[in-house]
Enzyme design. Structure first.
Site, PDB file in Angstrom:
ATOM      1  N   ASN A   1       0.638  11.512   5.698  1.00  0.00           N
ATOM      2  CA  ASN A   1      -0.058  10.579   6.577  1.00  0.00           C
ATOM      3  C   ASN A   1       0.381  10.803   8.022  1.00  0.00           C
ATOM      4  O   ASN A   1       1.523  11.156   8.283  1.00  0.00           O
ATOM      5  CB  ASN A   1       0.271   9.152   6.139  1.00  0.00           C
ATOM      6  CG  ASN A   1      -0.862   8.177   6.368  1.00  0.00           C
ATOM      7  OD1 ASN A   1      -0.629   7.009   6.618  1.00  0.00           O
ATOM      8  ND2 ASN A   1      -2.091   8.633   6.279  1.00  0.00           N
TER       9      ASN A   1
ATOM     10  N   TYR B   1     -16.499  29.073  47.869  1.00  0.00           N
ATOM     11  CA  TYR B   1     -15.879  27.965  47.155  1.00  0.00           C
ATOM     12  C   TYR B   1     -14.704  28.394  46.269  1.00  0.00           C
ATOM     13  O   TYR B   1     -13.706  27.683  46.156  1.00  0.00           O
ATOM     14  CB  TYR B   1     -16.910  27.256  46.282  1.00  0.00           C
ATOM     15  CG  TYR B   1     -17.926  26.438  47.028  1.00  0.00           C
ATOM     16  CD1 TYR B   1     -17.984  26.427  48.422  1.00  0.00           C
ATOM     17  CD2 TYR B   1     -18.857  25.672  46.334  1.00  0.00           C
ATOM     18  CE1 TYR B   1     -18.928  25.682  49.091  1.00  0.00           C
ATOM     19  CE2 TYR B   1     -19.814  24.922  47.005  1.00  0.00           C
ATOM     20  CZ  TYR B   1     -19.846  24.931  48.388  1.00  0.00           C
ATOM     21  OH  TYR B   1     -20.783  24.187  49.040  1.00  0.00           O
TER      22      TYR B   1
ATOM     23  N   GLU C   1     -13.019   5.322   5.009  1.00  0.00           N
ATOM     24  CA  GLU C   1     -12.672   5.852   6.330  1.00  0.00           C
ATOM     25  C   GLU C   1     -13.985   6.023   7.103  1.00  0.00           C
ATOM     26  O   GLU C   1     -14.572   7.104   7.124  1.00  0.00           O
ATOM     27  CB  GLU C   1     -11.921   7.172   6.192  1.00  0.00           C
ATOM     28  CG  GLU C   1     -10.614   7.025   5.426  1.00  0.00           C
ATOM     29  CD  GLU C   1      -9.941   8.345   5.116  1.00  0.00           C
ATOM     30  OE1 GLU C   1     -10.447   9.401   5.555  1.00  0.00           O
ATOM     31  OE2 GLU C   1      -8.911   8.330   4.411  1.00  0.00           O
TER      32      GLU C   1
ATOM     33  N   HIS D   1      -4.632  15.963  -2.174  1.00  0.00           N
ATOM     34  CA  HIS D   1      -4.968  16.105  -0.755  1.00  0.00           C
ATOM     35  C   HIS D   1      -4.826  17.541  -0.247  1.00  0.00           C
ATOM     36  O   HIS D   1      -5.158  17.812   0.915  1.00  0.00           O
ATOM     37  CB  HIS D   1      -4.091  15.169   0.083  1.00  0.00           C
ATOM     38  CG  HIS D   1      -4.431  13.720  -0.117  1.00  0.00           C
ATOM     39  ND1 HIS D   1      -3.848  12.961  -1.102  1.00  0.00           N
ATOM     40  CD2 HIS D   1      -5.309  12.905   0.527  1.00  0.00           C
ATOM     41  CE1 HIS D   1      -4.341  11.737  -1.056  1.00  0.00           C
ATOM     42  NE2 HIS D   1      -5.232  11.677  -0.084  1.00  0.00           N
TER      43      HIS D   1
ATOM     44  N   TYR E   1       0.819  -1.210   0.000  1.00  0.00           N
ATOM     45  CA  TYR E   1       0.000   0.000   0.000  1.00  0.00           C
ATOM     46  C   TYR E   1       0.856   1.264   0.000  1.00  0.00           C
ATOM     47  O   TYR E   1       1.751   1.421   0.846  1.00  0.00           O
ATOM     48  CB  TYR E   1      -0.924   0.006   1.217  1.00  0.00           C
ATOM     49  CG  TYR E   1      -1.855   1.183   1.271  1.00  0.00           C
ATOM     50  CD1 TYR E   1      -3.000   1.216   0.484  1.00  0.00           C
ATOM     51  CD2 TYR E   1      -1.595   2.266   2.100  1.00  0.00           C
ATOM     52  CE1 TYR E   1      -3.874   2.293   0.523  1.00  0.00           C
ATOM     53  CE2 TYR E   1      -2.454   3.358   2.149  1.00  0.00           C
ATOM     54  CZ  TYR E   1      -3.591   3.361   1.351  1.00  0.00           C
ATOM     55  OH  TYR E   1      -4.446   4.434   1.388  1.00  0.00           O
TER      56      TYR E   1
ATOM     57  N   ARG F   1     -11.900  28.675  48.910  1.00  0.00           N
ATOM     58  CA  ARG F   1     -11.679  27.506  49.761  1.00  0.00           C
ATOM     59  C   ARG F   1     -11.464  26.229  48.945  1.00  0.00           C
ATOM     60  O   ARG F   1     -10.695  25.357  49.343  1.00  0.00           O
ATOM     61  CB  ARG F   1     -12.877  27.337  50.693  1.00  0.00           C
ATOM     62  CG  ARG F   1     -12.810  26.141  51.601  1.00  0.00           C
ATOM     63  CD  ARG F   1     -13.851  26.158  52.714  1.00  0.00           C
ATOM     64  NE  ARG F   1     -15.107  26.761  52.369  1.00  0.00           N
ATOM     65  CZ  ARG F   1     -16.289  26.132  52.377  1.00  0.00           C
ATOM     66  NH1 ARG F   1     -16.351  24.854  52.686  1.00  0.00           N
ATOM     67  NH2 ARG F   1     -17.399  26.773  52.089  1.00  0.00           N
TER      68      ARG F   1
ATOM     69  N   PHE G   1      -2.262   6.239  12.001  1.00  0.00           N
ATOM     70  CA  PHE G   1      -2.619   7.599  11.593  1.00  0.00           C
ATOM     71  C   PHE G   1      -3.869   8.101  12.311  1.00  0.00           C
ATOM     72  O   PHE G   1      -4.144   9.292  12.320  1.00  0.00           O
ATOM     73  CB  PHE G   1      -2.877   7.643  10.089  1.00  0.00           C
ATOM     74  CG  PHE G   1      -3.812   6.565   9.617  1.00  0.00           C
ATOM     75  CD1 PHE G   1      -5.162   6.605   9.884  1.00  0.00           C
ATOM     76  CD2 PHE G   1      -3.312   5.475   8.908  1.00  0.00           C
ATOM     77  CE1 PHE G   1      -6.019   5.596   9.466  1.00  0.00           C
ATOM     78  CE2 PHE G   1      -4.161   4.461   8.493  1.00  0.00           C
ATOM     79  CZ  PHE G   1      -5.522   4.530   8.772  1.00  0.00           C
TER      80      PHE G   1
END
Length: 542
Positions: A204, A303, A442, A89, A59, A306, A355
């Site tokens: 990637n 609060y 994906e 991309h 791949y 404290r 990834f």
């Protein structure tokens, strides 16, 4: 200074030194010699054995990506395939990332390659480091990554810039320009061709998400110490009770972070006479009490005073977990596929899912939640400082000068409340969100880049809130300095106040642009000067 990367030992602090300048200069980065030799040896084997048209399908080494995983790419087309992979991309949108994010991304990507699981040519590592050390900063849009298959879009923009693509841009010496022009001005070769696996190795991995995470957590660590200091200054302003920080109290509920916050507060307030019943007898300017009438017993505080250890403490513990996860990610290989020494003088290629940015996404959500609450309690303390009915008589709005003509710090509190509300929205978890992409190849994504972006924004907002608490507490202490002269504040508090006064002059007449006071206080927090002053007076804070 030079930071050496080997894929195994890089720290968050080292990333900061490369990502941000110290005294106007960035630390440079260099590849460790042993790591270099391993990367070279692995690539030599890949070129000799994988880069043939009759080699088994591996791949992205010799196949297409995504749903084209079973389509062989011939060696004659490999250079063009690498180029088209980056083009395909580079789909990011929005404003570019800040310089420190870009620099951290480049360093972390190179460090991932140094681990010798990715298989790019050594020239790719050298090109990243050469651009980084030359101050060449690719223009990387902030939006467009889902944090699975890595931060593909932003890393493609980075890759196109370092390769000198016509369409890519860089920022060089403060100017945004075409990448080719920037490379030429910096004295680097304008064209940088890619070979097999180089493009997928570059794009990637959730490295932009990681860069955001490293910067956010390192900033959050610094802010937490300042928050303990800010709280102590507010406590001194309001002549609060110290019993809530007694070590016996925290031994009864032994969370490490809570106990550490209580210890910090006790250390900073050491020697204080302001937090005492004797000091409370003094009538402050806007205290609604007749002369000679003793104050009501304090017994215990609200609060936001404290319960500070019980709120600051969880963030301290969260930072421990977040830091462990991010420390592992810094020295991890996160692209796909990875190569492994087969123990017989060769390498094998295995596809996996490193990834996927879920680790980063979840801890960034945790950081955002914990930091938001830190800012929330800080804002509640500074809100008390402007109201004499809640501050035990401090001047209303911490006003100096003529009332009515001058307004005081009320609107500073209003602006900080706006940041608190913004943070509450940004703390909605993004790591539980997922939209399938690429024809369901994906089908589960991490959303890590958005988680990192919003966590970084939350941290920046809380940095400003804490800085304004320090600023307003300094104003309050200055306004009542004469009233409280017989009851000095603690050593650490005094050191913090003096550090503040070295840059900001509290208790002025109200004729200074308040925004500038806020900026000056923020700069002090960012520089760490207040923590340094306190630690010089009372010893290290935790």
């Amino acid at each position: 200074m030079t930071v050496s990367i080997d894929g195994l030992t890089l720290t968050g602090d080292q990333v900061l030194r490369v990502a941000r300048p110290t005294d106007g200069r960035f630390a440079s980065a260099a590849l460790d010699a042993a790591a270099r030799a391993k990367v070279v040896a692995a690539r030599a084997y890949i070129d000799a054995n994988f880069m043939r048209d009759d080699a088994p399908l591996m791949y992205s080494f010799n196949t297409g990506v995504g749903l084209f995983k079973d389509q062989r790419v011939m060696m004659a087309e490999m250079a063009e395939y690498q180029r088209k992979t980056v083009y395909a991309h580079a789909t990011g949108i929005g404003e570019p990332f800040a310089e420190d994010v870009t620099r951290a991304t480049m360093l972390l990507r190179a460090n991932a390659f140094a681990s010798n699981y990715s298989g790019p040519r050594i020239e790719v590592v050298d090109r990243l480091l050469a651009c980084l050390n030359a101050g060449l900063h690719p223009v990387i849009p902030q939006k467009g990554s889902v944090g699975a298959s890595g931060d593909l879009a932003p890393l493609a923009h980075m890759s196109g810039a370092i390769c000198g693509f016509d369409e890519a841009e860089m920022i060089y010496k403060g100017r945004r320009m075409p990448a080719r022009e920037a490379l030429r001005e910096a004295g680097l070769d304008v064209d940088f061709p890619l070979s097999a696996k180089d493009a997928s190795a570059l794009i990637n991995g959730s490295t932009v998400s990681l860069a955001l995470a490293v910067l956010a957590i390192e900033d959050a660590k610094r802010i937490l110490k300042h928050a303990d200091i800010a709280m102590t200054l507010s406590l001194e302003c309001m002549r609060g009770e110290l019993a809530a920080f007694d070590p016996r109290v925290h031994a009864a509920r032994p969370h490490e972070g809570q106990a550490a916050s209580a210890r910090n507060i006790r250390r900073i307030v050491e020697g204080s006479q302001r937090c005492s019943e004797e000091a409370r007898v003094t009538i402050y300017p806007d205290e609604n009490r007749a002369p000679g009438k003793p104050p009501a017993p304090r017994v215990q505080d609200v609060y936001s005073l404290r319960c500070t250890p019980q709120v600051h403490g969880p963030m301290r513990d969260a930072l421990g977990y977040v830091g462990k996860v991010i420390g592992t990610e810094i020295n991890s290989a996160t692209d796909n596929p990875l190569i492994f020494d087969d123990g017989e003088g060769g390498y094998t290629c295995i596809s996996g899912g490193h990834f996927h940015g879920q680790y980063v996404a979840q801890v960034m959500d945790l950081l955002a939640i914990a930091t938001t609450d830190l800012g929330s309690i800080s804002e509640r303390r500074l809100a008390r400082l402007i109201d004499p009915t809640m501050s035990y008589g401090l001047p209303r709005n911490l006003l100096a000068g003529k009332r009515g003509l001058n307004t005081g710090y009320a609107t500073v509190q209003c602006s900080m409340s706006a940041l608190v509300m913004e943070n509450r929205t940004l703390s909605t978890p993004g790591s539980v969100d997922s939209i399938p992409g690429k024809s369901n190849a994906e089908d589960h994504v991490s959303n890590s880049t958005w988680c990192g972006r919003k966590a970084r924004t939350v941290v920046e907002n809380v940095e400003q809130i804490v800085a304004c608490e320090i600023l307003m507490a300094g104003q309050a202490l200055s306004l009542v300095e004469e009233h409280g002269k017989d009851h000095p504040i603690g050593k650490g508090s005094r050191a913090a106040l003096e550090a503040l006064r070295s840059v900001v002059k509290p208790a002025l007449s109200g004729d200074r642009w308040y925004h500038h006071e806020m900026i000056d206080a923020l700069a002090l927090v960012r520089s760490g000067a207040i923590v340094e002053a306190v630690e010089a007076a009372v010893g290290p804070l935790e």
